[in-house]
Design a protein around this motif. Structure first.
Motif, PDB file in Angstrom:
ATOM      1  N   GLY A 165       0.806  -1.219   0.000  1.00 57.59           N
ATOM      2  CA  GLY A 165       0.000   0.000   0.000  1.00 57.59           C
ATOM      3  C   GLY A 165       0.836   1.264   0.000  1.00 57.59           C
ATOM      4  O   GLY A 165       1.872   1.350  -0.655  1.00 57.59           O
ATOM      5  N   HIS A 166       0.366   2.225   0.773  1.00 60.78           N
ATOM      6  CA  HIS A 166       1.010   3.532   0.849  1.00 60.78           C
ATOM      7  C   HIS A 166       1.251   3.874   2.313  1.00 60.78           C
ATOM      8  O   HIS A 166       0.841   3.135   3.200  1.00 60.78           O
ATOM      9  N   ILE A 167       1.906   4.988   2.545  1.00 59.46           N
ATOM     10  CA  ILE A 167       2.284   5.369   3.909  1.00 59.46           C
ATOM     11  C   ILE A 167       1.089   5.275   4.863  1.00 59.46           C
ATOM     12  O   ILE A 167       1.200   4.693   5.940  1.00 59.46           O
ATOM     13  N   GLN A 168      -0.047   5.843   4.422  1.00 60.88           N
ATOM     14  CA  GLN A 168      -1.207   5.888   5.332  1.00 60.88           C
ATOM     15  C   GLN A 168      -1.709   4.485   5.660  1.00 60.88           C
ATOM     16  O   GLN A 168      -2.188   4.228   6.769  1.00 60.88           O
ATOM     17  N   ILE A 169      -1.617   3.589   4.676  1.00 63.38           N
ATOM     18  CA  ILE A 169      -2.045   2.201   4.902  1.00 63.38           C
ATOM     19  C   ILE A 169      -1.077   1.527   5.868  1.00 63.38           C
ATOM     20  O   ILE A 169      -1.480   0.822   6.799  1.00 63.38           O
ATOM     21  N   HIS A 210       2.165   2.126  -8.282  1.00 62.69           N
ATOM     22  CA  HIS A 210       2.897   2.008  -7.033  1.00 62.69           C
ATOM     23  C   HIS A 210       1.906   1.794  -5.892  1.00 62.69           C
ATOM     24  O   HIS A 210       0.948   2.541  -5.750  1.00 62.69           O
ATOM     25  N   LEU A 233      -1.210   8.119 -10.331  1.00 56.56           N
ATOM     26  CA  LEU A 233      -0.639   8.619  -9.085  1.00 56.56           C
ATOM     27  C   LEU A 233       0.573   9.487  -9.411  1.00 56.56           C
ATOM     28  O   LEU A 233       1.036   9.530 -10.557  1.00 56.56           O
ATOM     29  N   ALA A 234       1.107  10.103  -8.378  1.00 52.93           N
ATOM     30  CA  ALA A 234       2.290  10.957  -8.579  1.00 52.93           C
ATOM     31  C   ALA A 234       3.441  10.166  -9.190  1.00 52.93           C
ATOM     32  O   ALA A 234       4.287  10.720  -9.903  1.00 52.93           O
ATOM     33  N   THR A 235       3.464   8.862  -8.938  1.00 54.90           N
ATOM     34  CA  THR A 235       4.548   8.023  -9.451  1.00 54.90           C
ATOM     35  C   THR A 235       4.312   7.606 -10.910  1.00 54.90           C
ATOM     36  O   THR A 235       5.168   6.971 -11.512  1.00 54.90           O
ATOM     37  N   GLU A 286      13.058  14.169  -5.744  1.00 53.90           N
ATOM     38  CA  GLU A 286      11.776  14.220  -6.447  1.00 53.90           C
ATOM     39  C   GLU A 286      11.114  12.842  -6.446  1.00 53.90           C
ATOM     40  O   GLU A 286       9.910  12.720  -6.210  1.00 53.90           O
ATOM     41  N   ARG A 336       7.484  11.867  -4.879  1.00 53.54           N
ATOM     42  CA  ARG A 336       6.395  11.234  -5.635  1.00 53.54           C
ATOM     43  C   ARG A 336       5.942   9.943  -4.968  1.00 53.54           C
ATOM     44  O   ARG A 336       4.757   9.643  -4.913  1.00 53.54           O
ATOM     45  N   GLU A 337       6.890   9.200  -4.442  1.00 48.72           N
ATOM     46  CA  GLU A 337       6.494   7.966  -3.762  1.00 48.72           C
ATOM     47  C   GLU A 337       5.702   8.281  -2.487  1.00 48.72           C
ATOM     48  O   GLU A 337       4.688   7.634  -2.197  1.00 48.72           O
ATOM     49  N   ALA A 338       6.150   9.300  -1.772  1.00 46.79           N
ATOM     50  CA  ALA A 338       5.442   9.659  -0.536  1.00 46.79           C
ATOM     51  C   ALA A 338       4.012  10.110  -0.824  1.00 46.79           C
ATOM     52  O   ALA A 338       3.118   9.938  -0.007  1.00 46.79           O
ATOM     53  N   LEU A 339       3.814  10.686  -2.010  1.00 46.43           N
ATOM     54  CA  LEU A 339       2.494  11.204  -2.371  1.00 46.43           C
ATOM     55  C   LEU A 339       1.614  10.164  -3.041  1.00 46.43           C
ATOM     56  O   LEU A 339       0.472  10.452  -3.397  1.00 46.43           O
ATOM     57  N   SER A 340       2.150   8.953  -3.223  1.00 44.05           N
ATOM     58  CA  SER A 340       1.436   8.009  -4.074  1.00 44.05           C
ATOM     59  C   SER A 340       0.173   7.454  -3.421  1.00 44.05           C
ATOM     60  O   SER A 340      -0.616   6.782  -4.073  1.00 44.05           O
ATOM     61  N   GLY A 341      -0.046   7.759  -2.164  1.00 44.66           N
ATOM     62  CA  GLY A 341      -1.293   7.364  -1.528  1.00 44.66           C
ATOM     63  C   GLY A 341      -2.335   8.458  -1.516  1.00 44.66           C
ATOM     64  O   GLY A 341      -3.336   8.356  -0.818  1.00 44.66           O
TER      65      GLY A 341
END
Lengths: 301, 802, 156
Positions: free
Chosen positions: A102-106, A190, B733-735, C122, C126-131
């Protein structure tokens, strides 16, 4: 998208949890991090009458070493595992894989135990557990029992845990010496669930006695996600590799062997053929990286 | 109050820019502080103590006969206040009109509030539940028992026109809603002399705009009437339709489009079912009622876009000249046709692009299917036309061994050929006649941006990587009429109110319109307060779509501000005892003779007595406004105050243009494609605020890349939508999006005073074509043909197996 | 059930149904409508808030679970009326928002992220924002805003 009504309990001890499970039986659902369960509740795809929240139960979190075993409490959040130096040192395969969840929040909310019992056929952690030959401890009315990875996952979203049992901790063998690891996956974006993912460890030994500067593979474990109802061990490929000197051709051969073994499904993102192909490609890539790491970790010395 | 544009034509951007010093600048946005701190007002933020909450019972079948509806169990649930079915609405249930009729729309069918007799797509509204909160409303919606007799569904374009296809609407033979044939020149004649004829079939599949805020409707009985908050792109037009529908005086129906969390087209549709159901319930129950669409509903209850299948043929001269093009295509209208055949007309008229296409034959059929209604999504048919034309340009280049850019250059309309009449009638019923442009200059700029890229790509390929470059050009009809209006008023405080009827969904109107007005009135930007989308503030307007707000509202604001400035000078001249032409508006004041040094002149404050006039060199603009609206005496300056309302009605659309290029890499092992670099050269005429224009482009490109590589609505053969979550319908997504590199040229439009051509949709339009070309280039060793969009890694891998 | 939760430094005690989502609790019980709801299934990130300092999806959490927790929403970022948090300032400077609907979720994800990663690349941003999904900006100016905030001291 609001959940159907349910009764909510937030027990403080495992004893209370087990008592609640005994009382409510199939009507009850355990709430861990909620990152998979709550979407299903919101969509009313799951409508348990009772929700038992494990977040306040004492003794279910934490990461520690017990001899050759890395022990992680079931309610330990992904983010804590991801940041743990102990995990990175003792079982870096998990560190590498969990960053893909998942992502950071998950990851801030999701738990390692929750991920395993959810048993999503595309999830990362079941494959890691299977690749490492780990186990889980399960508390139930008859006490605590240990369930090996190969006995845990039965099919899609189904484990061998009984409705009155609770997963309490995850036990992973510490990465042996001269062992490399790799987790490879492809997902549409991602953080999405993997289309195919593969977890690999590879142990090598010095074979200088017979042939200079050469290595031999003494151990190999491969497990994939996204190619079956449960994490799938690549037994034929492992057998092919063990006892032989590693080469790129060997790795490719092992990957091909594995490709022939599996029967993946088709969905809107990937056909069975494509999944089979990806399983081969990713296995080969993961083996390659694992081999390199094994060599760096002193395989040749 | 309509303005004859011809008098002002040719004034152009330069003149406007020199006067309105703020046009062309990029100040920070006035709306940001509010939005950044959580103080925006979105429709779900509207709360009332006695508010009720609605949920819609929706069809689980794509096609079924309704045998009966039993609401008794739902009504018995504590907290449930009402359950309505079509019978309760009576004549208010509809069907609603087809909004945009057309001679070639032979069988238009409008939506109804609630399904009667038959449901025609999954998600069609069947009943409305109203309860004390949304949780209970959903509980009750589950308890409404609808008995269905499932019918075979018409799903998929080709299947729906097959002879034995189930009929979506009784009385619409072959499911064909509309059939359109146009010929420019003589395609068949030129075909007979062809050097080269190329044919191909192209498909663009379905997508969803997916604004981050779903739709929502709140209706609040207040006083004698009703106040509604709706997340709509067309508030004034919606009020007009609703007031007529409910037979209410317009004064008794105030409709506000508050902050809207993205629109991109689907929020335009006037009279979605819920826009009728919610006020109906509020009036019946005499209580505020709120309905907020949830995300799964959004996938089936809000309009889709994109599915078209083209059979194309081009006729080419030996030198690469495009002599003629013929396309015959199918367009999926979904279950209803509220906009008639607007989208396929836009596709048909966008297809010629920047090229001298003199023999063009186009035919399409708009087809009903048992899927959610298709309407506009950013680009609205333009990407399809561009996909077809640009793919064929690449085919011509390949067939003749020419560089893709060279073929395009050989066919460009030249800068001295404007206005260029394509010979078609555009969606606004005016000639599709390009106002201005410089396509060779776009090509020059794009080539300049690509300097070095060829080397990068060659190096990557030498290292075994699958990297390719693709490009695409487009011309888009934008800024269609009929009109928009703006009222500008200077308040006694010196603040300036700017009211427009269009709604706003992130396009920065609070800033850009303020820039236009502030420059004309010589006031600070933050003294200008823009009101959008409130029928109480402005009762005339159409809406924000089709890249039209800056063109129409921007120019109306400019004209209104000019009129106010003129009056301010007249009033100030009388007060300052000079002639109007001697008055200068600057720094929030009216000046005569220029300021003495940098300081404020003595006595210039608020209310100088009449006797002090000789020593006063300036007056605050608010004071001028106050003097024009006295409490005693008579009006000395015509109508009260400093206020003007102006409308701008263009005679035809503008035609912005652009050129994009992408560098795309395919993973040799997995087939996964990644966009490494993306380039945009853009010409939208005058830019009021370049920062805002760039932001629009970035967002458009991201949507375009999503549409090319990630986003696809998938139906099974029964018409069930399989992608109803953000985990299945994949927004980028941003990626997934690279940094987008932009450049601009400016050819102003002669069709409006500010020379604006519109920028909202530009980013999205050529992305399909560009990505397809880049993928083909990256995969050149397999000689793949990419004629379908979107494309996923699995499909790319399959192409690589041949 | 009774729940007591500290939101932006203020304690609130409310009687709530167990099924009430934290997002609905914040928005509709407490009137803190700056937190937005975009999907209610944990993908879009619009509803991100801080729970005990960590970015969490409020649509996947029940209000009753927050008993005793400290929640921070976008309303809690701004020191005082009329002021902006440095990260908010950077978003304004870089045009990192258009419609503004997803913005609170991005901000709440970024505040703890920048505290932990003061100088992200960068790709890391982008990875940090991917959620978090933004449908307006194409992310470019959001990334720029993060870079700007980082350059000015980690946005703290």
């Amino acid at each position: 998208m609001k959940p159907a009504p349910f009764d909510y309990y937030a027990p403080a001890t495992m004893g209370e949890v087990l008592a609640l499970l005994r009382e409510h039986g199939d009507a009850a659902k355990l709430l861990a991090g909620g990152q998979s369960l709550v979407p299903m509740l919101n969509m009313r795809l799951a409508r348990p009458g009772v929700l038992i929240d494990l977040n306040r139960v004492a003794g279910l979190t934490g990461i520690r070493q017990e001899g050759d075993t890395l022990v992680i409490g079931a309610m330990t959040r992904h983010a804590e595992v991801e940041r743990s130096e102990l995990v990175a040192r003792l079982q870096p395969l998990l560190t590498e894989a969990i960053a893909q969840v998942g992502h950071i929040q998950i990851r801030n909310r999701g738990t390692i135990g929750g991920s395993l019992v959810h048993a999503d056929p595309s999830a990362e952690l079941p494959a890691v557990l299977a690749a490492l030959g780990g186990s889980v401890r399960v508390a139930g009315p008859a006490g605590v029992r240990e369930v090996a990875a190969e006995d845990l996952f039965l099919m899609f979203f189904t484990t061998s845990l009984q409705p009155d049992e609770v997963l309490t901790e995850v036990r992973l063998p510490v990465l042996p010496a001269r062992t490399g690891w790799a987790f490879e996956e492809v997902a549409r974006r991602h953080g999405d669930f993997a289309i195919v993912g593969v977890a690999v460890t590879l142990t090598v030994a010095d074979q200088r006695a017979t042939k200079a500067d050469d290595l031999v593979i003494t151990g190999c474990r491969i497990a994939l996600t996204g190619v079956g109802m449960t994490p799938v061990r690549a037994a034929a490929a492992e057998a092919l590799l063990v006892g032989r000197p590693p080469s790129q051709a060997m790795l490719a051969e092992a990957a091909a062997a594995f490709r022939a073994e599996i029967e993946p499904d088709t969905d809107i993102h990937a056909t069975a053929d494509f999944r089979r192909h990806l399983a081969g490609v990713l296995t080969e890539r993961a083996l390659g990286r694992a081999l390199q790491r094994a060599a760096e970790r002193g395989g040749g010395r | 109050m309509s303005v004859d544009v011809r008098e002002r034509r040719g004034e152009g951007a330069e003149a406007a820019r020199s006067r309105g010093a703020l046009i062309g600048q990029s100040p920070r946005r006035l709306e940001d502080a509010r939005l950044l701190t959580g103080r925006g007002l979105f429709v779900d933020d509207v709360q009332r103590p006695d508010m009720l909450h609605a949920a819609v019972v929706r069809s689980p079948h794509a096609h079924a006969r309704i045998q009966g509806i039993d609401v008794s169990a739902a009504l018995a649930l504590p907290g449930v206040v009402a359950v309505y079915t079509a019978a309760d609405l009576g004549h208010l249930n509809g069907p609603f009109s087809v909004l945009i009729p057309h001679d070639d729309l032979q069988h238009g069918r409008g939506l109804s509030a609630l399904a009667v007799e038959k449901v025609r797509h999954v998600g069609e509204a069947v009943a409305l539940v109203v309860a004390s909160d949304r949780y209970i409303a959903e509980d009750a919606a589950d308890m409404v028992a609808v008995e269905y007799e499932p019918l075979p569904a018409a799903v998929g374009l080709e299947a729906a026109v097959a002879p034995d296809a189930p009929l979506v609407h009784d009385g619409v033979p072959s499911n064909v809603a509309g059939h359109y044939v146009r010929n420019v020149g003589d395609y068949e004649a030129v075909r007979r002399q062809a050097h080269l004829i190329l044919k191909e079939r192209f498909r663009v599949d379905r997508g969803a705009a997916s604004p981050m805020e779903t739709r929502g409707v709140v209706a609040i009985p207040e006083g004698r009437g009703l106040t509604m908050y709706v997340s709509t792109q067309a508030p004034v037009a919606l009020r007009a339709w609703l007031a007529a529908w409910f037979d209410l005086p317009e004064m008794e129906l105030r409709l506000i489009a508050p902050d809207v969390g993205g629109g991109f087209g689907p929020k335009v549709m006037m009279m979605y079912p819920e826009e009728v159901l919610v006020p109906f319930a509020a009036m019946r129950l005499k209580r505020p009622v709120k309905w907020i669409e949830d995300r799964r509903e959004h996938f089936v209850a809000t309009t889709h876009e994109r599915e078209q299948v083209h059979d194309v043929e081009v006729v080419v001269g030996a030198d690469g000249t495009l002599l003629g093009l013929k396309t015959n295509f199918l367009y999926d209208s979904g279950a209803y046709s509220p906009y008639g055949i607007q989208i396929p007309i836009i596709s048909a008229t966008t297809l010629p692009g920047p090229y001298r296409l003199r023999n063009y034959s186009v035919e399409f059929r708009a087809v009903y299917t048992n899927t959610p209604t298709v309407a506009v999504y950013r680009g609205a048919g333009r990407p399809h036309g561009v996909f077809v034309m640009e793919r064929m340009m690449d085919r011509i280049a390949e067939a003749l061994g020419l560089a893709p850019m060279e073929v395009r250059r050989r066919n460009f309309i030249q800068p001295d050929q404007f206005p260029w009449d394509t010979g078609l009638i555009y969606q606004d019923w005016a000639p599709c006649k390009y106002d201005s442009g410089d396509y060779p200059a776009l090509a020059d700029r794009l080539e300049r941006m690509l300097v070095g890229v060829a080397d990068e790509v060659a190096q990557a390929r030498a290292a075994g990587r699958l990297v390719g470059v693709g490009m695409g050009f487009y011309v888009e009809g934008a800024g269609p009429g009929p009109y928009e209006g703006v009222r500008v008023r200077v308040e006694p405080s010196g603040k300036v109110q700017v009211a427009t009827g269009v709604g706003t969904q992130g396009q920065s109107h609070f800033t850009t319109l303020a820039q236009v007005v502030a420059g004309e009135l010589g006031v600070a930007l933050d003294q200008v307060h823009v009101v959008t989308g409130d029928t109480a503030a402005m009762g005339w307007g159409i809406g924000t779509f089709a890249s039209r707000a800056a063109v129409l509202v921007g120019n109306a604001a400019y004209l209104a501000a000019q009129a106010v400035a003129e009056k301010a000078r007249t009033v100030a001249a009388a007060l300052l005892e000079c002639t109007p032409s001697e008055v200068e508006l600057r720094g929030g004041r009216a000046w005569v003779g220029g300021p003495a040094g940098a300081g404020e002149p003595a006595g210039a404050g608020g209310s100088a007595p009449a006797g002090a006039r000789e020593t006063v060199r300036s007056l605050p603009l608010g004071e001028v406004a106050r003097r024009a609206n006295p409490l005693r005496g008579t009006l000395a300056f015509g109508e009260p105050g400093l206020e003007a309302t102006k409308f701008f009605s263009p005679q035809q659309s503008t035609f912005p243009s652009g050129a994009h290029a992408a560098v795309v890499e395919v993973d040799r092992g997995t087939g996964f494609a990644k966009v490494l670099r993306y380039f945009v050269v853009h010409d939208c005429g005058t830019m009021i605020n370049p920062m805002v224009v760039e932001g629009q482009i970035h967002g458009g490109v991201a949507q375009g890349l999503g549409g090319a590589l990630l986003e696809k609505l998938v139906f099974d053969e029964e018409g069930q939508l399989l992608t109803t979550t953000f985990a299945d319908y994949l927004l980028p997504l941003a990626t997934d999006i690279p940094a987008i590199e932009t450049d601009h040229i400016t050819t102003t439009s002669p069709l409006n005073p500010l020379g604006i051509k519109g920028a909202g949709e530009a980013g999205v339009i050529p992305c399909h074509a560009v990505v397809a070309a880049a993928l083909e280039d990256a995969l050149r060793e397999w000689q793949v043909r990419i004629s379908e969009m979107p494309i996923n890694p699995c499909r790319i891998w399959e192409l690589m197996q041949r | 059930m009774k729940v007591t939760v500290a939101v932006n430094g203020t304690y609130y005690t409310r009687e709530v149904e167990p099924r009430l989502l934290l997002s609905d609790f914040l928005r509709h019980e407490l009137g803190l409508t700056g937190t937005h709801v975009g999907c209610e299934h944990g993908v879009c990130g619009a509803c991100t808030v801080l729970v005990d300092g960590q970015a969490v999806r409020s649509c996947l959490t029940f209000a009753v679970q927050m008993d005793g927790a400290a929640v921070t929403t976008v309303e809690g970022l701004t020191p005082a009326e009329g002021e902006l948090h440095p990260l908010q300032e950077a978003f304004r400077e870089a045009h990192g928002l258009q419609c503004g609907f997803c913005t609170a979720g991005f901000l709440m994800t970024l505040v703890p992220y920048l505290a932990e990663h003061p100088n992200p690349s960068e790709a890391e941003i982008r990875e940090a924002l991917s959620g978090n999904i933004c449908r307006c900006t194409g992310y470019q100016n959001i990334v720029k805003a993060v870079q700007l905030a980082a350059a000015k001291g980690g946005g703290r």
